[in-house]
Design an enzyme around this catalytic site. Structure first.
Site, mmCIF file in Angstrom:
data_model
loop_
_atom_site.group_PDB
_atom_site.id
_atom_site.type_symbol
_atom_site.label_atom_id
_atom_site.label_comp_id
_atom_site.label_asym_id
_atom_site.label_seq_id
_atom_site.Cartn_x
_atom_site.Cartn_y
_atom_site.Cartn_z
ATOM 1 N N CYS A 50 -3.307 4.576 7.620
ATOM 2 C CA CYS A 50 -2.980 3.243 8.123
ATOM 3 C C CYS A 50 -4.148 2.662 8.912
ATOM 4 C CB CYS A 50 -1.720 3.279 8.974
ATOM 5 S SG CYS A 50 -1.840 4.318 10.444
ATOM 6 N N HIS A 424 0.512 4.592 14.945
ATOM 7 C CA HIS A 424 0.475 3.839 13.696
ATOM 8 C C HIS A 424 -0.218 2.504 13.922
ATOM 9 C CE1 HIS A 424 1.581 2.552 9.721
ATOM 10 N NE2 HIS A 424 2.275 1.528 10.191
#
Length: 476
Positions: A50, A424
């Site tokens: 990510c 994230h």
């Protein structure tokens, strides 16, 4: 029983044919609806990637960077280079960014960016898709690799490049500027630096004799801003971080050549003197502002036990950012400040290709950049920036009724959720289009619409701004 089974078989075949017809008829329409709504493709998470996906979405929202890649990769379009296109980082990056900005037709709603990892490994960058990485560190990897690729190209201008050969290296106006200490210009051909390239100035002044040392220059591709200590009752803003970045600091025990010279003039010949050490005042300024501005907010702090911690406080930022007060100006005579102000107001704003300052020194960006945050498994006084409705600018904030010279527009925001060791990355980015006011929220494969209010409320880690022509805005 046999007849009933045969009837069920007929019904099953008809249902399958109906489903196939619906897919053929409505499948392309669904894809067209996605394009018509202004959404962009997502990126497949290859296992803790990510950090790469969020950065690529942010870069694809910067049209000037994509245009620079198109000009740069034009050298690989010859027949001799076509077989080696896959080995060039610029070509691979351009293909991904064009697809993410909907400049290339693609049938897939989710793209695979593993080709970028492969070409980085070919350039001796060992980036594993299964290890936790930092988006800001990857940004430095990409820009430094593009600079290495640019340096590997021949420096001799091609004889058929008539435009570059006929273009004068230095005009008379630029020569006069150089005598006053301005940055020397560079040629305006495809070898120019990428749009994120900028230069910092470092100014040192002796507090004892007020002698100013020669201005030093350092390159940067992103501004890494520390977050100053919060003041109770006052929100933290991006302007506070920028002012803290350029604030002056005292440097003690520095040899002053001018103080040493003055001391030597009052001593008889033949006597030795010691170097005079005084306190200097050091200040940073932005000598050359880039076309695309990447701002990195340092959210790293340390506890009393020496363990790293993440700072979660919100730093206010706005859709438009004015950088005029952070720009380095060549100091003029003390009695002619008004003339200098008038000269600055008459300066012509450069476009995407010009306005690049030259290379006054070979100072390189410090190495050893360490990642601050890691990503985990896949799952957001006067101020120089203003919040406004889309397409407008508060000219009333400027007493001379002039739009600013260095005006930047927010294009993307990278946000890190989690702590120092895992988390994230997601991206807020502007939808493709020169006049687009629609924002998108992207988390790997997931793409949805977002509001500007949601974007400005995010705890930003990376901010991507692109320069616009402030003086060209309508004035009233």
């Amino acid at each position: 029983r046999h007849r009933a089974m045969r009837n069920w078989g007929v019904l099953g075949g008809a249902a399958a044919a109906l489903a196939a017809g619906i897919y053929v008829l409505w499948g392309p329409i669904t894809s067209r609806k996605r394009r018509r709504r202004g959404l962009v493709p997502g990126l497949l998470n290859l296992g803790n990637t990510c950090f790469m996906n969020s950065l690529l979405q942010g870069l694809s929202s910067c049209p000037s960077f994509i245009r620079w890649l198109e000009e740069f990769t034009a050298q690989y379009r010859t027949e001799q280079e076509k077989s080696q296109e896959h080995q060039h980082l610029s070509v691979t990056l351009l293909q991904l960014l064009r697809a993410l900005s909907c400049q290339e037709v693609t049938e897939d709603d989710v793209l695979d960016a593993s080709c970028l990892l492969e070409v980085l490994r070919m350039n001796r960058w060992q980036i594993s898709s299964f290890e936790e990485q930092d988006a800001h560190e990857l940004f430095h990897v990409l820009t430094s690799s593009l600079e290495d690729e640019r340096e590997r190209q021949p420096r001799v201008t091609h004889l058929f490049d008539v435009h570059s050969l006929e273009q004068p290296e230095i005009t008379q106006k630029q020569i006069s500027c150089r005598t006053r200490g301005s940055l020397p210009p560079v040629s305006n051909h495809w070898k120019s630096q990428h749009p994120f390239h900028g230069r910092l100035t470092s100014n040192m002044v002796c507090k004892h004799c007020e002698h100013q040392s020669p201005v030093r220059f350092d390159t940067f591709d992103s501004l890494s801003l520390s977050i100053p200590a919060a003041v109770w009752g006052r929100p933290m803003t991006l302007d506070h971080c920028l002012h803290h970045f350029i604030s002056s600091e005292s440097v003690k025990d520095v040899v002053c050549d001018n103080c040493t010279k003055i001391q030597a003039e009052g001593i008889l010949n033949g006597q030795s003197i010691e170097n005079q050490r005084t306190t200097f005042v050091k200040q940073l300024k932005l000598g050359k502002l880039p076309q695309c501005l990447c701002i990195h907010l340092q959210r790293l702090s340390w506890s009393n036990q020496g363990t790293p911690l993440k700072r979660h406080e919100h730093v206010q930022f706005n859709e438009f950012l004015v950088m005029d007060i952070y720009k380095y100006r060549v100091p003029g005579p003390k009695s002619s400040q008004e003339q200098l102000s008038q000269k600055n107001s008459e300066e012509t704003p450069p476009g995407a290709k010009d306005g690049r300052a030259g290379k006054p020194s070979d100072a390189e960006q410090p190495a050893g950049i360490k990642p601050l945050f890691m990503n985990g498994a896949s799952s957001s006084s006067s101020s120089s920036s203003f919040l406004m409705s889309p397409g407008t600018f508060p000219l009333a904030a400027f007493p001379e009724c002039r739009a600013p010279l260095y005006l930047y527009r927010l294009m993307a925001v990278v946000v890190h959720h989690g702590d120092m060791h895992s988390g994230h990355f997601v991206t807020f980015r502007r939808a493709p289009g020169a006049r687009s006011t629609q924002w998108l929220w992207i988390s790997d494969e997931s793409v949805r619409r977002a509001s500007l209010h949601e974007v400005l409320a995010a705890s930003a880690y990376l901010l991507f701004y692109e320069r616009v022509h402030g003086r060209a805005l309508p004035q009233s």
